[in-house]
Design an enzyme around this catalytic site. Structure first.
Site, PDB file in Angstrom:
ATOM      1  N   LYS A   1       4.584  41.212  44.814  1.00  0.00           N
ATOM      2  CA  LYS A   1       4.199  42.616  43.525  1.00  0.00           C
ATOM      3  C   LYS A   1       3.341  41.960  41.965  1.00  0.00           C
ATOM      4  O   LYS A   1       4.558  41.203  41.464  1.00  0.00           O
ATOM      5  CB  LYS A   1       4.619  44.027  43.744  1.00  0.00           C
TER       6      LYS A   1
ATOM      7  N   SER B   1       3.243  54.293  47.419  1.00  0.00           N
ATOM      8  CA  SER B   1       3.077  52.786  47.275  1.00  0.00           C
ATOM      9  C   SER B   1       3.454  51.543  47.991  1.00  0.00           C
ATOM     10  O   SER B   1       3.102  50.631  48.354  1.00  0.00           O
ATOM     11  CB  SER B   1       3.407  52.662  45.531  1.00  0.00           C
TER      12      SER B   1
ATOM     13  N   SER C   1       0.139  51.343  45.891  1.00  0.00           N
ATOM     14  CA  SER C   1      -0.331  50.897  45.402  1.00  0.00           C
ATOM     15  C   SER C   1      -0.101  48.901  46.086  1.00  0.00           C
ATOM     16  O   SER C   1      -0.342  47.488  45.313  1.00  0.00           O
ATOM     17  CB  SER C   1       0.293  50.680  44.541  1.00  0.00           C
TER      18      SER C   1
END
Length: 470
Positions: free
Chosen positions: A80, A179, A155
């Site tokens: 990420k 997320s 996210s």
């Protein structure tokens, strides 16, 4: 025949170990897939192709001499864009860090690399991971592989979309208010929010903050457990790190759910849920009951989590991002900082009381039940051009956070929670179901999710992308 890039990570490892495929060949297959469909989903925003091939070739040379690097030997992984990667651009989704290149790896990166994972790139995220829709000023929006006109969630939306599209077999994510779980639900993959401290983090600004945790994402529960076996384990960088190592997650998950006591809550005590989502998740209790679990629909009131979550979150944003130039922050981050600057000592005391009472109440709840079954998200994937959900089943949402209560109320419980594919709406949009366990019983969550997955095989359905989707 399943395309090489859509095999499970566990199956890829078998082929690598038996020398039926090499790490370089596996990496090249994923790079071709990224070239073929990566532009349709915009999931991997920084690609490290040359570096990945070099790492893979070194692994092949080592294995030719009999050296097996570790549990993730030769598996491509994307990290990420919130996760620091030494020598690889890490923007945090913010224009303020558009050219930022860290000098050190985050713990999950160090552990994955040491276990033999091949770093193939970075996955998209909203600015500083703020919001459950993955879009930012640097890279734009990540699109859902099952319908590119829809959001991939956030996210960790880039991670979820990359997995669903066959760009990587493993990815890391992080979760404060959903997320990890929301994008897993939106993209028909698996995401585990571990018990805080199970996968330690290191924060120079909020080391004692327990709402945000790193965790694994994959296409199958077994693959998520494989990654957990590597990234879990004690580290002194976190003051609440769990002492156990990750070896338990490498054990078989197929223990079944016979006699498991399951509490089913279709709306967590009255939250609005889109009828399309509700229709899919309503099938989940029957699946577990059919496997021998004892399922009971329960009245459940988690509303105290609302104030507690928002207060702690606001404080965190002011503490972590309050010194950044507000005029250069996106609206979501700026709003959170502004909310945090208003937090008083009395507010924090109230939030602590609410959370403490809720924790003790759920301790009593988990004396009766082993897991809680409930929706991950209150809506199916929404249009990608829409900043956030403004209404759920006719109920207006007051701000960009409110539509994710079914995830962030769970975050307050200090409990492990997984999103596992539960099915599709009539128009083909993925929906996940959430399995929540007692604090520190992450393995029970994974075993329950594995049993559900094996009984339903919803995660086997692939998106209509490229040659593999035709």
């Amino acid at each position: 025949m399943t395309e090489l890039f859509y095999l499970s990570a566990v199956e890829m490892l078998r082929l690598l170990r038996e020398r039926q495929v090499g790490a370089a060949e596996l990496t090249e297959a994923h790079l071709r897939r990224i070239d073929e469909v990566g532009g349709e989903v915009n999931a991997i925003v920084t690609l490290t192709a040359d570096r990945a091939l070099e790492e893979a070739r070194r692994l092949d040379e080592g294995w030719a001499r009999g050296h097996w690097q570790g549990p993730l030997h030769g598996l491509p992984i994307a990290f990420k864009d919130l996760t620091d990667t030494a020598g690889i651009r890490t923007t945090y989704g913010s224009p303020l860090f558009a050219g930022h290149v860290p000098t050190a790896d985050a713990l999950v990166v160090r552990r994955a690399r040491a276990a033999g994972a091949v770093t193939i790139g970075k996955t998209n995220t909203p600015e500083f991971g703020t919001g459950s829709h993955t879009v930012n000023e640097i890279f734009g929006a990540t699109r859902n592989p099952y319908d590119t006109g829809r959001s991939a969630g956030g996210s960790s939306g880039g991670a979820a979309a990359a997995l669903a599209a066959g760009l990587v077999p493993l990815a890391d994510g992080s979760d404060m208010g959903g997320s990890l779980r929301n994008p897993a639900s939106f993209c028909n993959v698996v995401g585990l929010r571990p018990t805080p401290g199970r996968v330690p983090d290191a924060s120079p600004a909020a080391a004692w903050f327990t709402l945000s945790v790193p965790g694994p994402m994959a296409r199958t529960v077994g693959d998520a457990a494989l990654l957990m076996s590597v990234i879990a384990g004690f580290a002194p960088t976190s003051p609440f790190a769990v002492r156990e190592d990750g070896s338990a997650f490498a054990r078989p998950l197929d223990t079944g759910v016979q006699g498991l006591r399951v509490a089913w809550s279709p709306d967590l005590g009255g939250l609005p849920v889109d009828p399309r989502t509700a229709a899919v998740t309503a099938r989940a209790p029957e699946v577990l009951a059919g496997l021998g679990a004892k399922v009971e629909q329960v009245p459940l009131d988690l509303s105290d989590a609302e104030d507690a979550f928002r207060t702690y979150r606001a404080w965190y944003y002011a503490s972590t991002f309050g010194d950044l130039p507000r005029r250069r922050l996106g609206p979501n981050v700026a709003w959170n900082v502004e909310q945090g600057l208003k937090v008083t000592g009395a507010d924090l005391a109230r939030a602590e009381r609410l959370r403490s009472r809720l924790f003790q109440r759920m301790n009593a709840f988990f004396e009766t039940f082993d897991v809680l079954l409930c929706p991950v998200s209150q809506v199916p994937p929404f249009p990608v051009e829409q900043p956030y959900v403004t209404e759920v089943d006719g109920t207006p949402m007051p701000d960009y956070l409110a539509w994710m209560r079914s995830a962030y109320w769970i975050s307050v419980l200090h409990a492990p929670a997984a999103s596992v594919p539960c099915g599709f709406t009539t128009d083909g949009l993925p929906v996940g179901v959430q399995i929540v366990g007692r604090p520190w019983e992450d393995l029970t969550v994974l075993r329950t999710a594995h049993a559900f997955e094996q009984a339903t095989h919803h995660g086997d359905r692939r998106p209509p992308l490229g040659s593999a989707g035709r």
